[in-house]
Design a protein around this motif. Sequence first.
Motif, short mmCIF file in Angstrom:
data_model
loop_
_atom_site.label_atom_id
_atom_site.label_comp_id
_atom_site.label_asym_id
_atom_site.label_seq_id
_atom_site.Cartn_x
_atom_site.Cartn_y
_atom_site.Cartn_z
N MET A 179 -78.28 23.82 98.93
CA MET A 179 -77.02 24.53 99.19
C MET A 179 -76.63 24.53 100.65
O MET A 179 -75.40 24.37 100.80
CB MET A 179 -77.35 26.11 98.80
CG MET A 179 -76.36 27.21 99.07
SD MET A 179 -76.71 28.26 100.52
CE MET A 179 -77.50 29.41 99.33
N PHE A 225 -72.45 15.65 86.58
CA PHE A 225 -71.90 16.18 87.73
C PHE A 225 -70.51 15.80 87.79
O PHE A 225 -70.19 14.68 87.77
CB PHE A 225 -72.55 15.78 89.10
CG PHE A 225 -71.86 16.30 90.26
CD1 PHE A 225 -71.94 17.52 90.90
CD2 PHE A 225 -70.78 15.51 90.91
CE1 PHE A 225 -71.74 17.87 91.81
CE2 PHE A 225 -70.35 16.01 91.87
CZ PHE A 225 -70.46 17.03 92.45
N LEU A 275 -76.30 14.59 101.37
CA LEU A 275 -77.20 15.19 100.46
C LEU A 275 -78.19 13.95 100.26
O LEU A 275 -79.48 14.26 100.11
CB LEU A 275 -76.63 15.33 99.11
CG LEU A 275 -75.72 16.80 98.90
CD1 LEU A 275 -75.12 16.83 97.74
CD2 LEU A 275 -76.84 17.89 99.16
N VAL A 309 -70.81 28.97 94.16
CA VAL A 309 -69.77 28.84 95.52
C VAL A 309 -68.81 27.55 94.83
O VAL A 309 -69.32 26.67 94.82
CB VAL A 309 -70.40 28.25 96.49
CG1 VAL A 309 -69.57 28.04 97.56
CG2 VAL A 309 -71.50 29.70 97.11
N PHE A 328 -81.68 27.18 87.44
CA PHE A 328 -80.83 27.75 88.44
C PHE A 328 -79.38 27.89 88.18
O PHE A 328 -78.62 27.06 87.30
CB PHE A 328 -80.67 27.12 89.82
CG PHE A 328 -82.27 27.34 90.43
CD1 PHE A 328 -82.17 27.98 91.59
CD2 PHE A 328 -83.51 26.87 90.21
CE1 PHE A 328 -83.48 28.39 92.34
CE2 PHE A 328 -84.52 27.16 90.67
CZ PHE A 328 -84.49 27.91 91.93
N LYS A 329 -78.76 28.89 88.43
CA LYS A 329 -77.26 29.19 88.18
C LYS A 329 -76.66 28.18 89.16
O LYS A 329 -76.74 28.05 90.18
CB LYS A 329 -76.92 30.80 88.78
CG LYS A 329 -77.29 31.96 88.03
CD LYS A 329 -77.11 33.27 88.26
CE LYS A 329 -77.49 34.25 87.50
NZ LYS A 329 -76.85 35.54 87.32
N ASP A 330 -75.60 27.50 88.47
CA ASP A 330 -74.75 26.63 88.94
C ASP A 330 -73.39 26.71 88.98
O ASP A 330 -72.65 26.72 87.61
CB ASP A 330 -75.30 25.25 88.35
CG ASP A 330 -74.89 24.00 89.01
OD1 ASP A 330 -74.24 23.78 89.85
OD2 ASP A 330 -75.72 22.92 89.01
C1 HEM Z 1 -74.79 24.29 95.07
C2 HEM Z 1 -77.36 22.24 91.53
C3 HEM Z 1 -75.70 18.01 92.70
C4 HEM Z 1 -72.49 19.93 95.70
C5 HEM Z 1 -75.43 23.98 94.11
C6 HEM Z 1 -76.30 25.17 93.34
C7 HEM Z 1 -77.11 24.36 92.53
C8 HEM Z 1 -76.60 23.39 92.54
C9 HEM Z 1 -78.06 25.43 91.68
C10 HEM Z 1 -76.17 26.70 94.11
C11 HEM Z 1 -75.38 27.60 93.23
C12 HEM Z 1 -74.00 27.20 93.39
O1 HEM Z 1 -73.37 27.47 94.43
O2 HEM Z 1 -73.53 26.73 92.54
C13 HEM Z 1 -77.07 20.88 91.46
C14 HEM Z 1 -77.81 20.09 90.74
C15 HEM Z 1 -77.41 18.85 91.27
C16 HEM Z 1 -76.28 19.01 92.31
C17 HEM Z 1 -78.96 20.63 89.73
C18 HEM Z 1 -78.00 17.32 90.59
C19 HEM Z 1 -78.55 17.10 89.47
C20 HEM Z 1 -74.84 17.98 93.47
C21 HEM Z 1 -73.90 17.08 94.25
C22 HEM Z 1 -72.92 17.61 94.98
C23 HEM Z 1 -73.29 19.08 95.10
C24 HEM Z 1 -73.92 15.61 93.71
C25 HEM Z 1 -71.66 16.84 96.05
C26 HEM Z 1 -71.87 15.97 96.32
C27 HEM Z 1 -72.92 21.38 95.87
C28 HEM Z 1 -71.91 22.27 96.43
C29 HEM Z 1 -72.58 23.35 96.43
C30 HEM Z 1 -73.67 23.17 95.43
C31 HEM Z 1 -70.70 21.78 97.39
C32 HEM Z 1 -72.19 24.94 96.98
C33 HEM Z 1 -72.61 24.83 98.35
C34 HEM Z 1 -72.39 26.19 99.20
O3 HEM Z 1 -72.99 27.08 98.93
O4 HEM Z 1 -71.27 26.09 99.89
N1 HEM Z 1 -75.63 22.80 93.37
N2 HEM Z 1 -76.19 20.25 92.29
N3 HEM Z 1 -74.40 19.32 94.26
N4 HEM Z 1 -73.85 21.81 95.11
FE1 HEM Z 1 -75.18 21.08 93.77
#
Ligand code: HEM
Length: 372
Positions: free
Chosen positions: A284, A319, A337, A191, A186-188
Amino acid sequence: NDIVPFYGANQAGITTSPQDNLYIVSLEVTTDSKQDLIQLFKEWTEASALMTSGNTVGDTSTNGNLPPKDTGEAVGLSPSNLTITFGVGPSLFVKDGKDRFGLRSKQPAELVDLPKFPLDALKKEWTGGDLCIQACADDLQVAFHAVRNLVRMARGKAVIHWAQTGFQRTKNADAQKVTPRNLLGFKDGTVNPDVTSKSALQKSVWVQKGDGPDWLVGGSYMVVRRIQMYIEVWDRSTLNDQEATFGRHRDSGAPLGKQNEFDSADFEAVDETGRLVIPETAHMRVARGDGKHSILRRSYSYTDGMDTKTGSLDAGLVFICFQRRPSTQFIPMQQRLAKNDKLNEYIVHRGSALFACLPGVQKGGYIGETLF
Ligand code: HEM
């Protein structure tokens, strides 16, 4: 031009557009002399300014009777947008109740060990540290060289506690330079706060006057979590299930129900059976919460041989996020989360650290000068 200036109001490597590679180390300080520590930061500053502009460290004279000053593996390579970012951890101030360097009164209330989150499976060898060096570059050898030479200078003063490499698709492999994908496909990074907006950065990333002790104004708190992915389990789940996990379409990166990556998500939309299009547990959705507190994510993928316990590949996400105030940004987000994120079926947090990345430094000064 592939030089990112080392000197500036803020450290580089935070709002810098992410380079292809990451090499990050956490160190334990072994000296108990504050003077030693100050000296180390001075040497690190000088060496970092040299290396980020494509130079070797130390003089280049070749005295066959001495070990070379620079280890040599970056000779002839371009600076590759190298950035070197320094941080200090809570344990630099107080460890086992001991005020190690007379800095106790300067420890910010925000710079304390992160709370234990539900589902954490942290290992000591991936957790914490007194100091942090994050090197990012478009070439791993350049990033490695930087860290290696800085660690070398620390001999007798600090030792490595953990080290981690990370990567993204290279910009060479992606002519359009779109949002990179993580190892779940997935695109990461879609946002994220707008790093070109001063007000967005003041609100979410840079520590401001009045937030805590003055020495950290212009710095930023960095959270690092080593998150392992159960990729075999993921690979057996259906596309629908994968998309429901994030609340986005895999190929386009669009929010579920939308066409394009940057379309705004409709969290109210329901399908013909009355169910939410973006489920309650979608990553998300849970990460965003009420949307009032954002973090600047700057993560990298990692692979690290195999997980000898399960025989599967050890792969996941280093991360990394930056913020002005962990207590209202990363911490509540991760609490949500850990409780509700569907992604928890496929990941486990193995390492954790919090560092205060120091304010930027001007030529003639040294990193950490405001602290000591
Ligand atoms: C959004 C992947 C862990 C915070 C996203 C998105 C993906 C993703 C694919 C959607 C696209 C984007 O907006 O970038 C992952 C993966 C994780 C992980 C694979 C662990 C292996 C975390 C953690 C946090 C986090 C630990 C914070 C505690 C966020 C936030 C967004 C997000 C703030 C944007 C939400 C929004 O749309 O407002 N992540 N993430 N992520 N992730 Fe994660």
